[in-house]
Design an enzyme around this catalytic site. Structure first.
Site, PDB file in Angstrom:
ATOM      1  N   ARG A  84       9.717  31.391 -15.819  1.00 27.40           N
ATOM      2  CA  ARG A  84       8.880  30.245 -15.671  1.00 27.40           C
ATOM      3  C   ARG A  84       7.514  30.713 -15.046  1.00 27.40           C
ATOM      4  NH1 ARG A  84       9.731  24.852 -15.001  1.00 27.40           N
ATOM      5  NH2 ARG A  84      11.829  24.910 -14.746  1.00 27.40           N
TER       6      ARG A  84
ATOM      7  N   ASP B 215       0.614  -1.428  -0.109  1.00 27.74           N
ATOM      8  CA  ASP B 215       0.134  -0.034   0.060  1.00 27.74           C
ATOM      9  C   ASP B 215       0.808   1.305  -0.041  1.00 27.74           C
ATOM     10  OD1 ASP B 215       1.072  -0.136   2.403  1.00 27.74           O
ATOM     11  OD2 ASP B 215      -0.699  -0.085   3.541  1.00 27.74           O
TER      12      ASP B 215
ATOM     13  N   LYS C 193      15.687  33.622 -18.016  1.00 24.96           N
ATOM     14  CA  LYS C 193      14.786  32.723 -18.022  1.00 24.96           C
ATOM     15  C   LYS C 193      13.385  32.969 -17.233  1.00 24.96           C
ATOM     16  CE  LYS C 193      14.219  28.740 -15.266  1.00 24.96           C
ATOM     17  NZ  LYS C 193      14.692  27.232 -14.711  1.00 24.96           N
TER      18      LYS C 193
ATOM     19  N   GLN D 206      11.183  25.123  -3.281  1.00 24.33           N
ATOM     20  CA  GLN D 206      10.161  25.863  -2.547  1.00 24.33           C
ATOM     21  C   GLN D 206      10.851  26.368  -1.202  1.00 24.33           C
ATOM     22  OE1 GLN D 206       7.231  26.297  -4.253  1.00 24.33           O
ATOM     23  NE2 GLN D 206       6.358  27.575  -2.592  1.00 24.33           N
TER      24      GLN D 206
ATOM     25  N   THR E 153      12.324  18.397 -15.806  1.00 20.62           N
ATOM     26  CA  THR E 153      11.445  17.732 -16.984  1.00 20.62           C
ATOM     27  C   THR E 153      12.396  18.186 -18.325  1.00 20.62           C
ATOM     28  OG1 THR E 153      10.800  20.279 -17.359  1.00 20.62           O
ATOM     29  CG2 THR E 153       9.433  18.511 -16.010  1.00 20.62           C
TER      30      THR E 153
ATOM     31  N   ASP F 170      23.255  23.636 -14.950  1.00 27.57           N
ATOM     32  CA  ASP F 170      22.462  23.880 -14.165  1.00 27.57           C
ATOM     33  C   ASP F 170      22.582  23.146 -13.107  1.00 27.57           C
ATOM     34  OD1 ASP F 170      20.305  25.415 -13.117  1.00 27.57           O
ATOM     35  OD2 ASP F 170      18.959  24.847 -14.955  1.00 27.57           O
TER      36      ASP F 170
HETATM   37  C1  R5P Z   1      15.667  26.039 -11.349  1.00 30.84           C
HETATM   38  O1  R5P Z   1      15.694  27.288 -11.291  1.00 30.84           O
HETATM   39  C2  R5P Z   1      16.607  25.010 -11.397  1.00 30.84           C
HETATM   40  O2  R5P Z   1      17.746  25.964 -11.281  1.00 30.84           O
HETATM   41  C3  R5P Z   1      16.374  24.484 -12.737  1.00 30.84           C
HETATM   42  O3  R5P Z   1      16.769  25.236 -13.707  1.00 30.84           O
HETATM   43  C4  R5P Z   1      14.967  23.847 -13.082  1.00 30.84           C
HETATM   44  O4  R5P Z   1      14.715  23.036 -11.720  1.00 30.84           O
HETATM   45  C5  R5P Z   1      14.961  22.804 -14.026  1.00 30.84           C
HETATM   46  O5  R5P Z   1      14.095  22.347 -14.321  1.00 30.84           O
HETATM   47  P1  R5P Z   1      13.308  21.738 -15.518  1.00 30.84           P
HETATM   48  O6  R5P Z   1      14.152  20.693 -15.987  1.00 30.84           O
HETATM   49  O7  R5P Z   1      12.034  21.112 -15.301  1.00 30.84           O
HETATM   50  O8  R5P Z   1      13.089  22.852 -16.359  1.00 30.84           O
END
Ligand code: R5P
Length: 296
Positions: A194, A37, A192, A96, A224, A219
């Site tokens: 988001r 579970d 960038k 977060q 994703t 990075d």
């Molecule tokens: C966010 O600012 C992190 O540094 C990465 O750029 C982010 O987590 C990448 O996430 P994803 O591959 O989903 O774009």
């Protein structure tokens, strides 16, 4: 001095063993189980009272299962009288670390609270998303850098002529700058954005001096792959000779790797904070060398 033991968690078996070996510490045996579970259980009947235990457990997906396994082990061992330090190479929820949209919880703050409640007295992680996140912990918390190990890897395996290192956003720029300096390469920062509701990533158009040159996009996290992909598409459109994607924590959720490949990224490499075929850069030495400095 208290005896030091290492307990590798299920998410970091190999890394935990490598850290123990480098420290010359014995491994602690524990048994982890996940019931049908989804509930987790941890069992350890070894004598740990008065000993220092480093639990090495990353929290990549399944995030909450790996996090809970860490908390269960910490709780059991601290109740038995061990001094528990959590070595969490990839610290989930670190992104977060504040209320970005009204009403959002500061999840990392709650994680910090849970760790402390479970008996964790110290946290060691690798390249936390933002250093500010460490201040949410009321226990000693330290972030080890994987940058030198990634630079060594790039020097040995990528063999690039006059590369340009690119940070896909301002948030990653300090870490990327450190990488570029050690790699002795030119360095550029993209902008960038988001959409915090849909998650959609856009990289602002910019004229870059990349024509005919190999590019390394660096990075901290690839999740994703949306960020890497957007940055790669932009530099390739401007005539970059090749694109290599390097990161500390390669989560590669869903078809992220295929999408990067389709976008023209030739090499995708991360560290073993996340186990998997792309987690090839070993961070056991930087972790062990920090742990050696800890005197209880
Ligand atoms: C966010 O600012 C992190 O540094 C990465 O750029 C982010 O987590 C990448 O996430 P994803 O591959 O989903 O774009």
């Amino acid at each position: 001095m208290a005896e030091k033991l290492v307990l590798p968690g299920p998410a970091s078996e190999a890394l935990g063993k490598a850290v123990a070996e480098k420290l010359g510490a014995s491994l602690l045996k524990g048994e982890y189980r996940v019931f049908p579970d989804g509930e987790s259980k941890f069992t350890c009947d070894e004598q740990v009272s008065g000993k220092s235990v480093f639990i090495v457990q990353s929290t990549y997906p399944p995030v909450d299962q790996h996090m809970f396994q860490l908390l269960l082990a910490a709780h059991r061992l601290s109740q038995e009288g061990a001094r528990v330090a959590a070595v969490v190479p990839y610290l989930a929820y670190a992104r977060q670390d504040k209320e970005f949209l009204p009403g959002e919880g500061v999840t990392l703050g709650m994680v910090a609270h849970l760790m402390r409640s479970a008996g964790i007295r110290r946290l060691v992680t690798v390249d936390i998303h933002s250093a500010e996140g460490l201040s949410l912990f009321s226990i000693p918390a330290y972030s080890v850098s994987a940058v030198p190990a990634l630079v060594k890897y790039a020097q040995k395996h990528l063999k690039l002529d006059k590369p340009v290192v690119i940070s896909p956003d301002l948030g990653a720029s300090k870490r990327t700058e450190a990488f570029a300096r050690l790699f002795e390469a030119e360095y550029l920062v993209l902008t960038k954005s988001r959409d915090r509701t849909t998650g959609e990533v856009k990289v602002k158009d910019a004229k870059l001096d990349v024509k005919g040159r190999p590019v390394v996009i660096f990075d901290d996290i690839v999740s994703t792959g949306g960020t890497m992909r957007a940055a790669a598409e932009m530099v390739l459109k401007q005539g970059a000779a090749s694109v290599s994607a390097l990161c500390v924590h390669g989560l590669f959720v869903g078809d992220a790797l295929q999408r990067l490949e389709k976008a023209g990224v030739s090499t995708v490499v991360g560290t073993n904070t996340v186990e998997g075929e792309r987690g090839v850069v070993d961070v056991s030495e930087p972790i062990a060398s920090h742990l050696r400095t800890i005197e209880e």
